[in-house]
Structure formats: structure tokens, C-alpha cells
Enzyme design. Sequence first.
Site: not given
Ligand code: NI
Length: 136
Positions: A15, A40, A34, A42, A80-81, A125
Site C-alpha cells: 500500500h 511497500h 507509509c 505489510h 493477498d499479494h 498491520e
Molecule cells: Ni504502511
Amino acid sequence: MKVKVSRKAHFNAAHRLFKPEWTDEKNTAVFGKCSNPNFHGHNYELIVSVIGEIDQQTGFVMDMKILKELIYEHVERAFDHKNLNVEVQEFKNLNPTAENISVVIYNKLRSKIALHLDLEITLFETSRNFVTYTGK
Ligand code: NI
């Protein structure tokens, strides 16, 4: 007598937190790392809890096989992914913070779970940062 039953799940997703109307400087000041323009990832840990009376026939609050399948179908397969900003419709115009992701997950699952049961979403997160949403 109400009992809470919970199922854990996991997804990896990328995200970027930013508001397009803000400058890069303001985005970095508010969202820090972020807000990296190159995104990047998580490792999100999810706990979905269902609260309600024990069904006298089954002894269950909810069949956990069904809850597992709902989470797989509506959360893991969807997120996911994925790059949440780019690939997930709900975040096209919604900042994918842990708070907003929790609300989106709640709304996706709420309509699939019997209304006499309460629903609670907890989303980690990081191992230390997590949020909870109960629909209120
Ligand atoms: Ni983040």
C-alpha cells in the site's frame, strides 16, 4: 449468555498512504514511511470474531468452516499479494490505512453473517500496531 468465537487469517499486501491533493512534503509529514511513492508491503494478521448465543442444536455460535471460507473468499483472495491502492476497488478512492482496511473487511463480511450475530474485526498491520472495528 454470549460467546465470542474467532478465526485468524493472514495476507500480504502493498500500500501507499497518501492524499493526492496534498504535496509530497505534507504526505511524508503525516504518513511517514507509509507514504513512499513506490509502495511497500505489510504482513497483515487478521482476527475475525463472531459474538452470539450458542445454537442449542449444534453447540456452535457459528460453524467455523463457514467463517473460514468467507474470510478466504472475501478477504484473502481479494487482498493477498495485491497492491491495495492499485488493484483493490474499495481503495481506489480510500486511503488504505489499517482503520479503513478493517472497515472494508467488516462491510464485506457483515452481509454474509447472520444478523443476530455481532461481528468484530481486528487487524494487525505490524506486530505492535493493530486496530479493531465493531461496526459502531
Ligand atoms: Ni504502511
